[in-house]
Design an enzyme around this catalytic site. Structure first.
Site, PDB file in Angstrom:
ATOM      1  N   GLY A 293      -2.700   9.293   3.561  1.00 31.63           N
ATOM      2  CA  GLY A 293      -3.807   8.636   4.236  1.00 31.63           C
ATOM      3  C   GLY A 293      -3.317   7.463   5.054  1.00 31.63           C
TER       4      GLY A 293
ATOM      5  N   TYR B  89      -9.946  16.163  -0.200  1.00 34.04           N
ATOM      6  CA  TYR B  89     -10.418  15.454  -1.383  1.00 34.04           C
ATOM      7  C   TYR B  89     -11.863  15.839  -1.609  1.00 34.04           C
ATOM      8  CZ  TYR B  89      -6.649  11.992  -1.913  1.00 34.04           C
ATOM      9  OH  TYR B  89      -5.464  11.360  -2.160  1.00 34.04           O
TER      10      TYR B  89
ATOM     11  N   SER C  58      -4.012  14.423   5.752  1.00 30.71           N
ATOM     12  CA  SER C  58      -4.885  13.883   4.717  1.00 30.71           C
ATOM     13  C   SER C  58      -6.350  13.895   5.134  1.00 30.71           C
ATOM     14  CB  SER C  58      -4.451  12.445   4.414  1.00 30.71           C
ATOM     15  OG  SER C  58      -5.432  11.772   3.662  1.00 30.71           O
TER      16      SER C  58
ATOM     17  N   GLY D 299       7.217  12.036   1.067  1.00 29.51           N
ATOM     18  CA  GLY D 299       6.052  11.192   1.316  1.00 29.51           C
ATOM     19  C   GLY D 299       6.438   9.875   1.948  1.00 29.51           C
TER      20      GLY D 299
ATOM     21  N   ARG E 208      14.107  11.366  -2.619  1.00 25.32           N
ATOM     22  CA  ARG E 208      14.652  10.300  -1.777  1.00 25.32           C
ATOM     23  C   ARG E 208      15.881  10.729  -0.980  1.00 25.32           C
ATOM     24  NH1 ARG E 208      10.361   9.031  -2.573  1.00 25.32           N
ATOM     25  NH2 ARG E 208       9.531   7.325  -3.813  1.00 25.32           N
TER      26      ARG E 208
ATOM     27  N   PRO F 161       0.866  15.059   2.602  1.00 30.17           N
ATOM     28  CA  PRO F 161      -0.313  14.419   3.197  1.00 30.17           C
ATOM     29  C   PRO F 161      -0.410  12.959   2.769  1.00 30.17           C
ATOM     30  CG  PRO F 161      -0.949  15.806   1.336  1.00 30.17           C
ATOM     31  CD  PRO F 161       0.513  16.039   1.574  1.00 30.17           C
TER      32      PRO F 161
ATOM     33  N   HIS G 154       1.438  12.641  -7.288  1.00 30.53           N
ATOM     34  CA  HIS G 154       0.860  11.854  -6.200  1.00 30.53           C
ATOM     35  C   HIS G 154       1.781  10.675  -5.856  1.00 30.53           C
ATOM     36  CE1 HIS G 154      -3.225  11.651  -4.199  1.00 30.53           C
ATOM     37  NE2 HIS G 154      -2.693  10.534  -3.751  1.00 30.53           N
TER      38      HIS G 154
ATOM     39  N   TYR H  15       0.852  -1.205   0.000  1.00 33.80           N
ATOM     40  CA  TYR H  15       0.000   0.000   0.000  1.00 33.80           C
ATOM     41  C   TYR H  15       0.884   1.251   0.000  1.00 33.80           C
ATOM     42  CZ  TYR H  15      -2.466   3.921   2.183  1.00 33.80           C
ATOM     43  OH  TYR H  15      -2.942   5.174   2.476  1.00 33.80           O
TER      44      TYR H  15
ATOM     45  N   ARG I 100       1.368   7.579  -8.015  1.00 32.83           N
ATOM     46  CA  ARG I 100       0.305   6.627  -7.644  1.00 32.83           C
ATOM     47  C   ARG I 100      -0.960   6.802  -8.467  1.00 32.83           C
ATOM     48  NH1 ARG I 100       1.347   4.463  -2.452  1.00 32.83           N
ATOM     49  NH2 ARG I 100      -0.718   4.641  -1.517  1.00 32.83           N
TER      50      ARG I 100
HETATM   51  C1  FMN Z   1       0.675   5.739   1.518  1.00 28.69           C
HETATM   52  C2  FMN Z   1       0.379   7.029   0.816  1.00 28.69           C
HETATM   53  C3  FMN Z   1      -0.833   7.654   1.015  1.00 28.69           C
HETATM   54  C4  FMN Z   1      -1.109   8.869   0.383  1.00 28.69           C
HETATM   55  N1  FMN Z   1      -2.297   9.508   0.650  1.00 28.69           N
HETATM   56  C5  FMN Z   1      -2.524  10.725   0.117  1.00 28.69           C
HETATM   57  C6  FMN Z   1      -3.689  11.457   0.479  1.00 28.69           C
HETATM   58  O1  FMN Z   1      -4.508  10.991   1.265  1.00 28.69           O
HETATM   59  N2  FMN Z   1      -3.853  12.690  -0.087  1.00 28.69           N
HETATM   60  C7  FMN Z   1      -2.943  13.232  -0.967  1.00 28.69           C
HETATM   61  O2  FMN Z   1      -3.133  14.349  -1.453  1.00 28.69           O
HETATM   62  N3  FMN Z   1      -1.825  12.559  -1.300  1.00 28.69           N
HETATM   63  C8  FMN Z   1      -1.587  11.337  -0.767  1.00 28.69           C
HETATM   64  N4  FMN Z   1      -0.428  10.675  -1.085  1.00 28.69           N
HETATM   65  C9  FMN Z   1       0.555  11.315  -1.974  1.00 28.69           C
HETATM   66  C10 FMN Z   1       1.542  12.184  -1.179  1.00 28.69           C
HETATM   67  O3  FMN Z   1       0.929  13.318  -0.661  1.00 28.69           O
HETATM   68  C11 FMN Z   1       2.700  12.652  -2.061  1.00 28.69           C
HETATM   69  O4  FMN Z   1       2.182  13.248  -3.223  1.00 28.69           O
HETATM   70  C12 FMN Z   1       3.668  11.522  -2.451  1.00 28.69           C
HETATM   71  O5  FMN Z   1       3.725  10.524  -1.472  1.00 28.69           O
HETATM   72  C13 FMN Z   1       5.054  12.077  -2.678  1.00 28.69           C
HETATM   73  O6  FMN Z   1       5.861  11.147  -3.308  1.00 28.69           O
HETATM   74  P1  FMN Z   1       6.925  10.198  -2.542  1.00 28.69           P
HETATM   75  O7  FMN Z   1       6.116   9.239  -1.716  1.00 28.69           O
HETATM   76  O8  FMN Z   1       7.613   9.533  -3.674  1.00 28.69           O
HETATM   77  O9  FMN Z   1       7.809  11.062  -1.699  1.00 28.69           O
HETATM   78  C14 FMN Z   1      -0.158   9.446  -0.476  1.00 28.69           C
HETATM   79  C15 FMN Z   1       1.060   8.793  -0.677  1.00 28.69           C
HETATM   80  C16 FMN Z   1       1.335   7.604  -0.049  1.00 28.69           C
HETATM   81  C17 FMN Z   1       2.665   6.956  -0.279  1.00 28.69           C
END
Ligand code: FMN
Length: 364
Positions: A84, A134, A111, A325, A306, A82, A271, A29, A274
């Site tokens: 989740g 959101y 989040s 993140g 990183r 942020p 994101h 996840y 993702r």
């Molecule tokens: C486990 C996880 C949950 C995330 N949940 C949200 C969220 O709820 N809202 C949001 O805007 N971005 C969410 N993101 C995206 C992060 O805010 C961010 O854009 C991203 O993790 C940055 O990239 P990195 O993980 O490669 O540093 C999430 C990312 C991860 C890894």
């Protein structure tokens, strides 16, 4: 014996140690990206292709890692993106991040689907929390949530716009990951094989989406968010008196339209790779967007950072401020709050030495 936290010398170390401790479902996840993960690889390849030029014989003995963000001085040019359900990495993760934000005066993105109520997080973060919103369904819940964040004292609202539909992340789907959490035979085996994580979660109580336990605040993570439009943004602008950031921007025309719509900052991001697998690498989009919006308009950046050197690369490419993140969640999973602090120090030291090696004393 050294604690696991003491073995974190890079974000890769945190990820490797977290992989051992976390159930596969939780690791995937956090770690997983969209589709076949080509978008994540493209962005990392773009980062790795960027170089920083060493400069010599300048007095760089006194260095300053701070950055200005919305009129306050953050002690680092990076904050917490942020995310989740952070408490899946370890019980109490949201508040570990909040304490870090308070200590370094950096923004902590909270989040919509945080695993701790938004009121509690901003209190522990000493006000250094930004609420991430959101839009979903018909949007009524989102506006209620924004009002609730305002009442709780949030001064910055981050509207995430790159999830019109929830991205397909096969690694997560294969494990049957869903929120609220449900435990079938497959998850049971996974949890039994990771007893340390499972027992700590059992003791703390099942992590849940903590902003939705009261009347009128429902959220279905899989519900379509596709009905948000420029009109939604303009209504949000009208009701939100503080700073409004739009997160998930990769297109120059969109960036210009957002500037025209009166937002206070944009966040270049995919994101964490993702969402759209075929999206361009955010680190490649960043300089194009910076040159379009001009040097004075606030542009933030996340995705694929990183290391401290990556932060410097993003700043060089046009970011005023950056966000880490998943690496932070891996550090927590690997070594709890000590692990998080260690990785934060690693990022700080990497940035500090990169500044020195490139002949600079600050990111400003
Ligand atoms: C486990 C996880 C949950 C995330 N949940 C949200 C969220 O709820 N809202 C949001 O805007 N971005 C969410 N993101 C995206 C992060 O805010 C961010 O854009 C991203 O993790 C940055 O990239 P990195 O993980 O490669 O540093 C999430 C990312 C991860 C890894």
């Amino acid at each position: 014996m050294l604690s696991a936290a003491a073995h974190i010398h890079s974000s890769d170390d945190a990820r490797r140690l977290a992989k051992r401790r976390l159930p596969w479902m939780v690791f995937d996840y956090i770690d997983g990206s969209a589709g076949g993960e080509a978008g994540a690889r493209r962005n990392r390849a773009a980062f790795e292709a960027l170089t920083l030029e060493p400069r010599i014989l300048r007095d760089v003995s006194s260095r300053n890692l701070s950055a200005d963000v919305f009129g306050t001085t953050a002690q680092r040019p990076f904050g917490i993106a942020p995310m989740g359900m952070c408490n899946l990495s370890a019980p109490g993760a949201d508040l570990m991040l909040a304490r870090l934000a308070a200590e370094f005066s950096v923004p902590h993105g909270v989040s919509t689907v945080a695993s701790t109520p938004l009121e509690r997080i901003i209190e522990v973060a000493g006000g250094h929390a930004w609420f991430q919103l959101y839009f979903s369904g018909d949007g009524a819940g989102a506006f209620k949530l924004a009002t609730r964040a305002k009442v709780a004292g949030y001064k910055t609202l981050v509207m995430t716009v790159d999830v019109p539909e929830v991205g397909r992340r096969p690694r997560e789907l294969r494990h049957g990951f869903k929120m609220p959490f449900s435990i079938g035979p497959r998850q049971f085996v996974d949890f039994a094989l990771h007893p340390r994580w499972s027992l700590s979660q059992l003791a703390a109580g099942k992590p849940d989406m903590a902003n939705f336990d009261m009347d009128g605040f429902d959220f279905d993570r899989t519900e379509s968010r596709a009905r948000a439009t420029w009109d939604t943004l303009s209504r949000l602008r009208d009701m939100w008196p503080g700073n409004l950031v739009v997160k998930g921007v990769l297109n120059v025309d969109d960036a210009l339209a957002l500037k025209g719509a009166g937002v206070d900052a944009i966040q270049v991001s995919s994101h964490g790779s993702r969402q759209l697998e075929s999206a361009p690498a955010p680190i490649d989009a960043l300089p194009l967007i910076r040159s379009a919006v001009g040097k004075d308009f606030p542009v933030f950046f996340d995705t694929g950072l990183r290391s401290g050197e990556d932060v410097l690369k993003a700043v060089r490419a046009g970011a005023d401020f950056t966000f880490f993140g998943r690496s932070l969640l891996f550090a927590i999973a690997a070594g709890g709050e000590e692990g998080l602090r260690n990785l934060w120090d690693v990022f700080s030291e990497e940035l500090s030495s990169a500044l020195a090696q490139t002949g600079r004393v600050s990111v400003k």
